[in-house]
Motif scaffolding. Structure first.
Motif, PDB file in Angstrom:
ATOM      1  N   PHE B  13       0.816  -1.216   0.000  1.00  0.00           N
ATOM      2  CA  PHE B  13       0.000   0.000   0.000  1.00  0.00           C
ATOM      3  C   PHE B  13       0.847   1.261   0.000  1.00  0.00           C
ATOM      4  O   PHE B  13       0.437   2.276  -0.560  1.00  0.00           O
ATOM      5  N   ALA B  14       2.022   1.212   0.618  1.00  0.00           N
ATOM      6  CA  ALA B  14       2.911   2.385   0.580  1.00  0.00           C
ATOM      7  C   ALA B  14       3.373   2.641  -0.860  1.00  0.00           C
ATOM      8  O   ALA B  14       3.403   3.781  -1.322  1.00  0.00           O
ATOM      9  N   LEU B  15       3.712   1.572  -1.570  1.00  0.00           N
ATOM     10  CA  LEU B  15       4.114   1.721  -2.971  1.00  0.00           C
ATOM     11  C   LEU B  15       2.939   2.184  -3.820  1.00  0.00           C
ATOM     12  O   LEU B  15       3.052   3.097  -4.640  1.00  0.00           O
ATOM     13  N   LEU B  16       1.788   1.565  -3.589  1.00  0.00           N
ATOM     14  CA  LEU B  16       0.601   1.875  -4.370  1.00  0.00           C
ATOM     15  C   LEU B  16       0.180   3.325  -4.190  1.00  0.00           C
ATOM     16  O   LEU B  16      -0.297   3.966  -5.132  1.00  0.00           O
ATOM     17  N   SER B  17       0.347   3.852  -2.990  1.00  0.00           N
ATOM     18  CA  SER B  17      -0.099   5.226  -2.715  1.00  0.00           C
ATOM     19  C   SER B  17       0.621   6.230  -3.620  1.00  0.00           C
ATOM     20  O   SER B  17       0.053   7.258  -3.979  1.00  0.00           O
ATOM     21  N   LEU B  18       1.841   5.918  -3.996  1.00  0.00           N
ATOM     22  CA  LEU B  18       2.606   6.853  -4.828  1.00  0.00           C
ATOM     23  C   LEU B  18       2.180   6.800  -6.295  1.00  0.00           C
ATOM     24  O   LEU B  18       2.518   7.684  -7.073  1.00  0.00           O
ATOM     25  N   PHE B  19       1.451   5.752  -6.675  1.00  0.00           N
ATOM     26  CA  PHE B  19       1.002   5.619  -8.057  1.00  0.00           C
ATOM     27  C   PHE B  19      -0.500   5.840  -8.209  1.00  0.00           C
ATOM     28  O   PHE B  19      -1.033   5.678  -9.296  1.00  0.00           O
ATOM     29  N   ALA B  20      -1.165   6.188  -7.124  1.00  0.00           N
ATOM     30  CA  ALA B  20      -2.624   6.344  -7.163  1.00  0.00           C
ATOM     31  C   ALA B  20      -2.993   7.726  -7.676  1.00  0.00           C
ATOM     32  O   ALA B  20      -3.691   8.490  -7.006  1.00  0.00           O
ATOM     33  N   VAL B  21      -2.531   8.039  -8.878  1.00  0.00           N
ATOM     34  CA  VAL B  21      -2.877   9.322  -9.490  1.00  0.00           C
ATOM     35  C   VAL B  21      -4.318   9.230  -9.970  1.00  0.00           C
ATOM     36  O   VAL B  21      -4.654   8.340 -10.734  1.00  0.00           O
ATOM     37  N   GLY B  22      -5.156  10.158  -9.509  1.00  0.00           N
ATOM     38  CA  GLY B  22      -6.580  10.089  -9.835  1.00  0.00           C
ATOM     39  C   GLY B  22      -7.383   9.612  -8.637  1.00  0.00           C
ATOM     40  O   GLY B  22      -8.573   9.363  -8.749  1.00  0.00           O
ATOM     41  N   GLY B  23      -6.738   9.480  -7.507  1.00  0.00           N
ATOM     42  CA  GLY B  23      -7.439   9.093  -6.280  1.00  0.00           C
ATOM     43  C   GLY B  23      -7.408   7.603  -6.031  1.00  0.00           C
ATOM     44  O   GLY B  23      -6.857   6.831  -6.830  1.00  0.00           O
ATOM     45  N   MET B  85      -1.154   3.786   3.080  1.00  0.00           N
ATOM     46  CA  MET B  85      -1.777   4.404   1.905  1.00  0.00           C
ATOM     47  C   MET B  85      -1.755   5.923   1.995  1.00  0.00           C
ATOM     48  O   MET B  85      -1.606   6.596   0.968  1.00  0.00           O
ATOM     49  N   CYS B  86      -1.917   6.464   3.193  1.00  0.00           N
ATOM     50  CA  CYS B  86      -2.024   7.922   3.343  1.00  0.00           C
ATOM     51  C   CYS B  86      -0.690   8.586   3.672  1.00  0.00           C
ATOM     52  O   CYS B  86      -0.462   9.730   3.275  1.00  0.00           O
ATOM     53  N   GLY B  87       0.174   7.905   4.404  1.00  0.00           N
ATOM     54  CA  GLY B  87       1.405   8.520   4.881  1.00  0.00           C
ATOM     55  C   GLY B  87       2.324   9.040   3.786  1.00  0.00           C
ATOM     56  O   GLY B  87       2.621  10.247   3.743  1.00  0.00           O
ATOM     57  N   PRO B  88       2.791   8.162   2.889  1.00  0.00           N
ATOM     58  CA  PRO B  88       3.730   8.626   1.862  1.00  0.00           C
ATOM     59  C   PRO B  88       3.167   9.745   0.987  1.00  0.00           C
ATOM     60  O   PRO B  88       3.878  10.700   0.662  1.00  0.00           O
ATOM     61  N   THR B  89       1.885   9.641   0.618  1.00  0.00           N
ATOM     62  CA  THR B  89       1.294  10.690  -0.231  1.00  0.00           C
ATOM     63  C   THR B  89       1.167  12.008   0.519  1.00  0.00           C
ATOM     64  O   THR B  89       1.327  13.071  -0.085  1.00  0.00           O
ATOM     65  N   CYS B  90       0.855  11.934   1.817  1.00  0.00           N
ATOM     66  CA  CYS B  90       0.756  13.167   2.607  1.00  0.00           C
ATOM     67  C   CYS B  90       2.102  13.883   2.644  1.00  0.00           C
ATOM     68  O   CYS B  90       2.175  15.097   2.435  1.00  0.00           O
ATOM     69  N   VAL B  91       3.152  13.124   2.883  1.00  0.00           N
ATOM     70  CA  VAL B  91       4.502  13.720   2.933  1.00  0.00           C
ATOM     71  C   VAL B  91       4.859  14.296   1.563  1.00  0.00           C
ATOM     72  O   VAL B  91       5.352  15.427   1.444  1.00  0.00           O
ATOM     73  N   PHE B  92       4.587  13.519   0.517  1.00  0.00           N
ATOM     74  CA  PHE B  92       4.890  13.945  -0.854  1.00  0.00           C
ATOM     75  C   PHE B  92       4.113  15.223  -1.203  1.00  0.00           C
ATOM     76  O   PHE B  92       4.683  16.183  -1.735  1.00  0.00           O
ATOM     77  N   ALA B  93       2.813  15.227  -0.891  1.00  0.00           N
ATOM     78  CA  ALA B  93       1.977  16.401  -1.189  1.00  0.00           C
ATOM     79  C   ALA B  93       2.460  17.623  -0.411  1.00  0.00           C
ATOM     80  O   ALA B  93       2.478  18.740  -0.939  1.00  0.00           O
ATOM     81  N   PHE B  94       2.840  17.412   0.832  1.00  0.00           N
ATOM     82  CA  PHE B  94       3.334  18.517   1.654  1.00  0.00           C
ATOM     83  C   PHE B  94       4.588  19.137   1.031  1.00  0.00           C
ATOM     84  O   PHE B  94       4.713  20.361   0.945  1.00  0.00           O
TER      85      PHE B  94
END
Lengths: 50, 142
Positions: B13-23, B85-94
């Motif tokens: 899920f950590a890997l998947l979160s970085l590729f979930a473009v489009g939600g 799922m939320c952690g890596p994308t939150c850091v990336f978005a920040f």
């Protein structure tokens, strides 16, 4: 949702969308692999065709 | 047994979160592939039920990740999957948001945004296809 792709005459965009659909849904390839291939191509086309 | 499942759960899920473009909905096919086809954590029916519960529940669609995690390893699995799922994308978005607005007119930014739209569309379409397939599997015996 897809209408702006056609309105803006990005002729390559539907092809990328279809390729993503086929790769993930039909061929069942891993999403990271499909994304890693298609995203750079799509971004490059957007860069060139703009 | 749960510990053995938590690590791959987090990794996927950590890997998947970085590729979930489009939600989260764009990542449904990959979640299905991993949870049902590769790891055999759940059946087609259970996956479709999880998606339905995630959709009818108030809150973000990404709740499906929590449900998958709960099914795999209980409360610990739910927590691990949600954080992954939320952690890596939150850091990336920040990190990205700080500079993204600064380059509003930059050609490369416009190209990235325009280039990712068709990929997202294809992935969301694939999600619909995969879920429809799961439903068909459920109703076939009838």
């Amino acid at each position: 949702m897809a209408a702006p792709l056609f309105r803006n005459r990005r002729d390559w965009a539907p092809l990328i969308a279809i390729a993503a659909f086929v790769g993930v849904a039909i061929m069942q390839w891993p999403l990271p692999l499909v994304f890693a291939v298609l995203a750079p191509i799509s971004i490059a086309l957007a860069w060139i065709r703009r | 047994m749960n510990e053995n499942r938590l690590i791959p759960l987090f990794g996927y899920f950590a890997l998947l979160s970085l590729f979930a473009v489009g939600g989260a909905n764009a990542a449904i096919p990959e979640m299905h592939r991993i949870a049902v086809d590769v790891m055999h954590w759940m059946s087609d029916r259970q996956f479709a039920d999880s998606f339905a519960i995630a959709q009818i529940s108030p809150g973000p669609n990404v709740i499906i990740v929590t449900l998958i995690g709960y099914h795999v390893a209980g409360l610990a699995g739910a927590a691990v999957a949600t954080v992954a799922m939320c952690g890596p994308t939150c850091v990336f978005a920040f990190l990205v948001a700080r500079t993204w607005d600064r380059f509003k007119e930059a050609r490369w930014r416009i190209a990235i945004q325009a280039g990712l739209v068709p990929v997202s569309l294809g992935l969301i379409g694939a999600s619909a296809f995969v879920l429809a397939g799961a439903q068909t599997t459920i109703f076939m015996p009838l």
